[in-house]
Scaffold this motif. Structure first.
Motif, PDB file in Angstrom:
ATOM      1  N   GLY A 461       4.235  29.981  41.091  1.00 33.74           N
ATOM      2  CA  GLY A 461       4.384  31.553  41.219  1.00 33.74           C
ATOM      3  C   GLY A 461       4.640  32.408  39.699  1.00 33.74           C
ATOM      4  O   GLY A 461       4.953  33.392  39.874  1.00 33.74           O
ATOM      5  N   ALA A 462       4.512  31.564  38.538  1.00 33.11           N
ATOM      6  CA  ALA A 462       4.871  32.590  37.327  1.00 33.11           C
ATOM      7  C   ALA A 462       3.646  32.952  36.893  1.00 33.11           C
ATOM      8  O   ALA A 462       2.415  32.842  37.040  1.00 33.11           O
ATOM      9  N   THR A 463       3.794  34.217  36.072  1.00 36.13           N
ATOM     10  CA  THR A 463       3.011  35.022  35.428  1.00 36.13           C
ATOM     11  C   THR A 463       2.988  34.779  34.031  1.00 36.13           C
ATOM     12  O   THR A 463       4.131  34.533  33.380  1.00 36.13           O
ATOM     13  N   ALA A 464       2.067  35.058  33.398  1.00 38.04           N
ATOM     14  CA  ALA A 464       2.030  34.984  32.018  1.00 38.04           C
ATOM     15  C   ALA A 464       2.520  36.045  31.108  1.00 38.04           C
ATOM     16  O   ALA A 464       2.367  37.292  31.632  1.00 38.04           O
ATOM     17  N   LEU A 465       3.150  35.967  30.001  1.00 42.00           N
ATOM     18  CA  LEU A 465       3.774  36.901  29.105  1.00 42.00           C
ATOM     19  C   LEU A 465       3.191  36.670  27.752  1.00 42.00           C
ATOM     20  O   LEU A 465       3.208  35.467  27.305  1.00 42.00           O
ATOM     21  N   ASP A 466       3.078  37.701  26.920  1.00 42.63           N
ATOM     22  CA  ASP A 466       2.800  37.493  25.336  1.00 42.63           C
ATOM     23  C   ASP A 466       3.678  38.446  24.626  1.00 42.63           C
ATOM     24  O   ASP A 466       4.035  39.610  25.100  1.00 42.63           O
ATOM     25  N   THR A 467       4.591  37.846  23.507  1.00 40.91           N
ATOM     26  CA  THR A 467       5.417  38.819  22.686  1.00 40.91           C
ATOM     27  C   THR A 467       4.977  38.579  21.221  1.00 40.91           C
ATOM     28  O   THR A 467       4.283  37.735  20.931  1.00 40.91           O
ATOM     29  N   PRO A 468       5.296  39.476  20.582  1.00 36.29           N
ATOM     30  CA  PRO A 468       5.005  39.542  19.003  1.00 36.29           C
ATOM     31  C   PRO A 468       5.369  38.273  18.236  1.00 36.29           C
ATOM     32  O   PRO A 468       6.277  37.596  18.524  1.00 36.29           O
ATOM     33  N   VAL A 469       4.708  37.758  17.243  1.00 28.19           N
ATOM     34  CA  VAL A 469       5.040  36.657  16.623  1.00 28.19           C
ATOM     35  C   VAL A 469       6.173  36.747  15.747  1.00 28.19           C
ATOM     36  O   VAL A 469       6.682  35.500  15.188  1.00 28.19           O
ATOM     37  N   PHE A 470       6.363  38.019  15.363  1.00 25.75           N
ATOM     38  CA  PHE A 470       7.726  38.288  14.544  1.00 25.75           C
ATOM     39  C   PHE A 470       8.488  39.306  15.172  1.00 25.75           C
ATOM     40  O   PHE A 470       8.016  39.995  16.067  1.00 25.75           O
ATOM     41  N   GLU A 471       9.861  39.219  15.120  1.00 25.17           N
ATOM     42  CA  GLU A 471      11.012  39.942  15.811  1.00 25.17           C
ATOM     43  C   GLU A 471      11.716  40.736  14.723  1.00 25.17           C
ATOM     44  O   GLU A 471      11.752  40.261  13.491  1.00 25.17           O
ATOM     45  N   LEU A 472      12.481  41.768  15.055  1.00 27.20           N
ATOM     46  CA  LEU A 472      13.451  42.188  14.145  1.00 27.20           C
ATOM     47  C   LEU A 472      14.557  40.821  13.813  1.00 27.20           C
ATOM     48  O   LEU A 472      14.836  40.314  14.534  1.00 27.20           O
ATOM     49  N   ARG A 473      15.058  40.923  12.693  1.00 26.19           N
ATOM     50  CA  ARG A 473      15.776  39.863  12.394  1.00 26.19           C
ATOM     51  C   ARG A 473      17.198  39.741  12.912  1.00 26.19           C
ATOM     52  O   ARG A 473      17.604  38.786  13.533  1.00 26.19           O
ATOM     53  N   GLU A 474      17.589  41.083  13.481  1.00 30.93           N
ATOM     54  CA  GLU A 474      18.954  40.991  14.021  1.00 30.93           C
ATOM     55  C   GLU A 474      18.737  40.441  15.483  1.00 30.93           C
ATOM     56  O   GLU A 474      19.548  40.135  16.317  1.00 30.93           O
ATOM     57  N   THR A 475      17.444  40.571  16.077  1.00 27.69           N
ATOM     58  CA  THR A 475      17.060  39.965  17.260  1.00 27.69           C
ATOM     59  C   THR A 475      17.260  38.436  17.302  1.00 27.69           C
ATOM     60  O   THR A 475      17.786  37.979  18.545  1.00 27.69           O
TER      61      THR A 475
END
Length: 865
Positions: A461-475
Motif C-alpha cells: 500500500g505504499a505510494t511513491a515520493l520524490d524529493t530534491p537531491v539537495f536540501e538546506l544545510r540546516e535540514t
C-alpha cells in the motif's frame, strides 16, 4: 666551455635547482658567478694575519659526481650568504674547480674561511646528494611506468586490480599506465601479482619523490647554516624502502618477460641478463647493509646513508632498464631474431604464406610510441655490428640509453612524459572516486531489481515520493551523529547554504512536517551522497530504496510490517543466505545506564559499539576508555552485555528472567515489552527465522528512538550490511510543531547489485540488455523498406530494431549479440515476390516465407507461441 651550457649562480632572482646541480656535477654544464654576487664579498687580503694552505678535500666515501654536487651546493650557499670574512677569491676558486673537473691549483684560505667551509661541508654534502636523488627520481617514476606498461603487454596481464586503489598517487599511476596502454589488444588475459601491485609501488615512489623534491628545493634556496643534518635520515630511509620494493617487483617482471622471449634469442639474452642485471640477492643484501649501517653508525652519519641510497638508486636504474630490455625483446623478438641471424651475411628465407598468416600485435597507443623510441635508438647499431656481437651491443646501448647521464636521456624522458601528458584528450576520462558507470547489462539487472522492489512496496500500500537531491544545510545537520562529517556541502549560490542529501529519511521527515501530514506510507528510490572513503561495496554516490510508515498505529504494527517487507524483498531478489540483526534503542540506552555510562555519552558510545561488526571488542574498549573517557570497569560491563546474541524468542526469554539487570531499568522494561510483541508477530508471519536478536547492534544515527535493525548478507561476496532501519519518533517533530511517529527501512541497493552481479558471474549467466523481439533485416541499402516494415511492427506494439546492410553476416551478428529471437529478412528476391522471410534465430528450424501483407500477424502469433 663554449660547447657546454653555462649555469649562472648568484644573480638577482636566480635560484639553484636540482637539475642544475645534476648538470654541473655530471660535467654536462659549466658554472659562472654573476658579478653582482661577488661584490658582496671582501675583495682584499688587508689585515689577514694567518694563511692556511688548504686545497679542496672530499670524503673518500663520495663518488666524483657526489663531490662535485656538494661543491655546487657549497658555492651557491656562499653566494646566498656572503659570510663576513670570506674573500672574493673563495667562490671564484670553487667555480674554477668545478669547471676543470676538480683539478685546481692550491689556494690560501684564512683560518676564518676554513672554519666557514668546514662547518658547511656536512650540509653541502647531504644536500648535494639529495639534489642528485631529486633529479633522478622524477625521471625514474616516468621511465618505470613506461617499463611496467610494456611488461604488462609482454605478459598479457590483467589490469582490473588497479581500479581498487583509492590513494591519490596510486590513482595517478594507474591513469598514466592506462594512457600508455590505451588500445592494446594484449592486456587483460593473465593474472599477475607483480602487475597488480604497480599502482601501489609506483605511487609510493611518487610520494617519496615529491618529499625529496620539497626538502631539497627548500635547502637549495637557503644560505649557510650552523645546524647540521637539516634534511634528516628519515626521508632517505623511506626512499630506500620504496626503491627496494620497486626494484624487487621490476626484477620479477623482467624475469617473467625473459621467459617469454622466443628462440635462440632467449638463450643469448639470458646469459647477458645473468651477467649484467643485479640479482634479487644483491638487491636484498645491499638494502640490508644500508639499514644496518644506519642503525650501527647512528643518526649523525646522514651523508653516508644518503650516499648508500644513491648507490641503491643506481642499482634500481639497472633493474628497470633490464625490465625495458626484456619486455622489448619479448614483444619484438621475432623481428630481432631475423635481423640478428641475417646480419651474419647469410640470406634468410622467409615463407611468404606464413608471413601473411602472422597476426599483427596491437600494442597500446602510448607503448607503441615508447617502443618506437627504442627502435630509433637502436637502428644505427644494427648496421654497425655483425651478427655475433649485435645482441650484446644492442643491450649495452639500451642500458646506456637509460643512464641519466646519457646525452639522449633527457630527451627520452621528455618524450615519454609527452605521451602521457600531451593534452586532455589524450588522457582517458574517468569517473570520480566512489562513483561508477553502469553498462547495458548492469542496467538490465538494476531495472529488474527495481521492478521487484517497487512491486513489494506497492503490495503493502505504499505510494511513491520524490524529493530534491539537495536540501538546506540546516535540514541535514545534527541528524547523523558523528557521520555528519560525511555530508557533501555545496558552494553557496543564491544566498542559501545547501548540502547534498545524505539519506532519504531526513528529507521524508522534512516533507511530512512541511505539509502537515499525520499518516503516510511511502517509498522512494533515489541517489544519496556521502563524502566517505571509497572501498569495495562503499560508494560516494549510490541508490537507496526506502520504505517508511509515518503516523500513529497499533503498538509495533508498523515495525512488524517493515521487517516483513525487508524479508520479502531479500527473498524475492534471490540473493542467498542473509540475517537481520535487531535491537532496541531503549534497551541499548538502558544497558548503558546499567553499566554506568553518563547520559551525555550515550550517543558517542553507541557509535563505538556500532563498530563491533568490523573491529574486535578490545579495540572498541580502547577507544571508549582512551578517547571517550569511560572507566575500564564500565567498558568491561558493556563488553559483557554486547556479547549477547541469539534467536529472538529464546534470548528475550533469557533477558526477562528473574534477576536480570534489565528488569531494574525503566527504559529496558519498555523495550523488552515492545520486542515481545514484535517477535510474536514475526513468528506468526513465519519470518522470525531470518531475525537475530543482537545486543551489539547500535546504529549510530542520532534520530533512532525504538527498534533498530540491519540486514547482513552471509554469502561469499563481502559487502557489509545490505539494509538497515528503525523507529524514529522524534525526527519529524524537529521540522514542525507536531510529533509524528515513524518507522522505516533503507535497502542498500548498490551492495545488492554487487551480490547479484557476482552470483550471475558464478553461475555463468548472461543478461539480455534489450527486450527486442524482432530484427528487421534489409539486405541492401533501402531505408524506406526498413522504415515501412519496422513502423508496422512498432504500431502493433512489437519490440523491434532494424538494420540496413548488404552483408547477411552483419545481420546475424547483430541478432546474436543482442539475443534477438526473431528476424524478418528482406532481400531482392523477397521484394520481387512480395514476401518476407521469418527466421527463428534461437532454433535450427528452416526459415518461413510469408506474404508481405500479413507478416505482422504472423510475427505476433509466433511470438506468443
Amino acid at each position: 666551455m663554449a660547447d657546454k651550457p653555462v649555469i649562472t649562480l648568484g644573480g638577482k632572482g636566480s635560484s639553484l635547482s636540482s637539475s642544475s646541480v645534476f648538470a654541473i656535477s655530471s660535467g654536462s654544464a659549466h658554472v659562472r658567478i654573476d658579478s653582482s654576487a661577488l661584490s658582496r664579498f671582501a675583495s682584499s687580503d688587508n689585515g689577514v694575519q694567518t694563511l692556511t694552505q688548504s686545497p679542496f678535500k672530499f670524503s673518500d666515501l663520495l663518488t666524483a659526481e657526489e663531490s662535485r654536487a656538494s661543491l655546487v651546493v657549497l658555492l651557491n650557499k656562499l653566494l646566498l650568504s656572503a659570510p663576513a670574512g670570506v674573500r672574493t677569491v673563495v667562490p671564484i676558486r670553487i667555480a674554477e674547480a668545478l669547471n676543470t673537473g676538480l683539478q685546481s691549483s692550491e689556494t690560501d684560505f684564512t683560518e676564518e674561511e676554513v672554519v666557514v667551509l668546514e662547518k658547511s661541508r656536512l650540509t653541502s654534502d647531504l644536500c648535494g646528494i639529495f639534489a642528485l636523488l631529486d633529479e633522478q627520481l622524477a625521471a625514474l617514476s616516468t621511465i618505470a611506468n613506461a617499463a611496467a606498461a610494456i611488461s604488462c603487454e609482454a605478459s598479457k596481464a590483467k589490469l582490473s586490480a588497479w581500479d581498487s586503489y583509492t590513494g591519490k598517487e596510486e590513482i595517478g599511476v594507474a591513469a598514466d599506465l592506462k594512457v600508455l596502454l590505451n588500445g592494446s589488444k594484449l592486456v587483460g588475459k593473465a593474472e599477475s601479482k607483480s602487475v597488480s601491485k604497480i599502482p601501489r609501488v609506483h605511487g609510493c615512489l611518487r610520494r617519496q619523490a615529491k618529499l625529496v623534491h620539497s626538502v631539497t628545493r627548500d635547502e637549495l634556496r637557503s644560505g649557510l647554516k650552523v645546524e647540521e643534518g637539516e634534511l634528516g635520515s628519515a626521508d632517505a630511509a623511506g626512499l630506500a624502502t620504496t626503491l627496494r620494493e620497486l626494484g624487487s617487483y621490476s626484477l620479477i617482471r623482467a624475469k617473467s618477460n625473459l621467459d617469454l622471449v622466443d628462440g635462440d634469442l632467449k638463450l643469448s639474452l639470458v646469459d647477458l641478463f645473468e651477467q649484467r642485471c643485479p640479482s634479487s640477492d644483491s638487491l636484498r643484501n645491499g638494502f640490508n647493509k644500508l639499514v644496518s649501517e644506519l642503525v650501527l653508525e647512528g643518526e649523525e652519519n646522514y651523508v653516508k646513508f644518503a650516499h648508500e641510497v644513491n648507490v641503491l638508486l643506481a642499482t634500481i636504474w639497472k633493474i628497470v632498464s633490464w625490465e625495458v630490455i626484456t619486455a622489448y625483446f619479448s614483444l619484438e623478438g621475432a623481428e630481432l631474431n631475423e635481423k640478428t641471424q641475417g646480419n651474419g651475411g647469410e640470406a634468410v628465407k622467409v615463407d611468404k604464406k606464413s608471413e601473411k598468416k602472422k597476426k599483427k600485435v596491437v600494442l597500446g597507443k602510448g607503448s607503441t610510441v615508447f617502443i618506437q623510441l627504442l627502435k630509433n635508438r637502436l637502428q644505427s647499431k644494427r648496421e654497425a655490428f655483425n651478427g655475433s656481437e649485435l645482441l650484446g651491443k644492442l643491450v649495452e646501448d639500451l642500458l646506456s640509453f637509460f643512464n641519466p647521464s646519457d646525452v639522449d636521456f633527457d630527451n627520452l624522458v621528455v618524450k615519454v612524459k609527452e605521451i602521457v601528458e600531451s593534452n586532455e584528450t589524450g588522457r582517458l576520462p574517468k569517473v570520480p572516486k566512489g562513483t561508477r558507470d553502469f553498462a547495458k547489462e548492469q542496467m538490465a539487472i538494476r531495472k529488474k531489481a527495481f521492478s521487484i522492489i517497487e512491486d513489494v512496496f506497492e503490495k503493502h500500500g505504499a505510494t511513491a515520493l520524490d524529493t530534491p537531491v539537495f536540501e538546506l544545510r540546516e535540514t541535514l545537520m545534527g541528524k547523523y551523529g558523528e557521520d555528519s562529517k560525511l555530508i557533501y556541502d555545496l558552494a553557496d549560490q543564491g544566498g542559501e547554504l545547501l548540502s547534498l542529501r545524505y539519506d532519504l529519511t531526513v528529507p521524508f521527515a522534512r516533507y511530512v512536517a512541511m505539509n502537515g501530514i499525520t499518516s503516510f506510507k511511502r517509498y522512494q528510490i533515489a541517489k544519496v551522497y556521502r563524502r566517505d572513503n571509497p572501498s569495495k561495496g562503499r560508494f560516494r554516490e549510490f541508490y537507496q530504496c526506502d520504505f517508511d510508515i509515518a503516523g500513529t498505529y497499533e503498538n509495533m504494527g508498523p515495525d512488524f510490517e517493515v521487517i516483513k517487507i525487508l524479508t520479502e524483498l531479500l527473498d524475492k531478489l534471490n540473493l542467498g543466505d542473509y540475517e537481520i540483526k535487531l535491537n532496541h534503542r531503549k534497551l541499548l540506552d538502558g544497558m548503558l545506564e546499567i553499566c554506568g555510562v553518563p547520559p551525555e555519552k550515550f550517543r558517542t558510545i553507541c557509535s563505538s559499539i556500532d563498530k563491533l561488526d568490523k573491529q574486535p571488542f578490545e579495540q572498541i574498549k580502547k577507544e571508549m576508555v582512551e578517547e571517550k573517557g569511560l572507566s575500564v570497569e564500565t567498558a568491561d560491563k558493556i563488553g559483557g552485555f554486547v556479547k549477547e546474541r541469539g534467536a529472538p524468542l529464546e534470548l528475550i526469554y533469557k533477558l526477562k528472567q528473574e534477576g536480570s539487570k534489565f528488569l531494574e531499568n525503566g527504559s529496558s522494561i519498555d523495550a523488552l515489552s515492545d520486542l515481545g510483541i514484535l517477535f510474536s508477530a514475526l513468528d506468526k508471519a513465519k519470518c522470525i527465522s531470518r531475525v537475530v536478536f543482537d545486543l551489539s547492534l547500535a546504529r549510530g544515527l542520532d534520530y533512532y528512538t525504538g527498534v533498530i535493525y540491519e540486514a547482513v548478507f552471509k554469502g561469499g561476496t563481502q559487502v557489509g550490511s545490505i539494509a538497515a532501519g528503525g523507529r524514529y519518533d522524534n525526527l519529524i517533530g524537529m521540522f514542525g510543531t507536531k510529533q509524528v511517529p515513524a518507522v522505516g527501512v533503507s535497502l542498500g541497493i548498490e551492495r545488492v547489485f554487487t551480490i547479484l552481479e557476482q552470483l550471475q558471474k558464478e553461475q555463468n549467466q548472461t543478461t539480455r540488455a534489450t527486450k527486442t523481439e524482432v530484427l528487421v533485416s534489409i539486405l541492401g541499402d533501402d531505408l524506406d523498406q526498413a522504415a515501412e516494415l519496422a513502423g508496422e511492427l512498432w504500431d502493433a506494439d512489437v519490440k523491434t530494431e532494424f538494420l540496413v546492410n548488404k552483408r547477411l553476416n552483419k545481420h546475424f551478428d547483430r541478432a546474436k549479440e543482442s539475443k534477438i529471437p526473431w528476424m524478418v529478412i528482406v532481400g531482392e528476391r523477397e521484394i520481387k515476390e512480395g514476401t518476407v522471410r521469418l527466421k527463428d534465430f534461437e532454433s535450427s528450424k528452416e526459415d518461413v516465407v510469408v506474404p508481405r501483407s500479413g507478416f505482422v500477424e504472423e510475427v505476433k502469433k509466433r511470438l506468443k507461441a
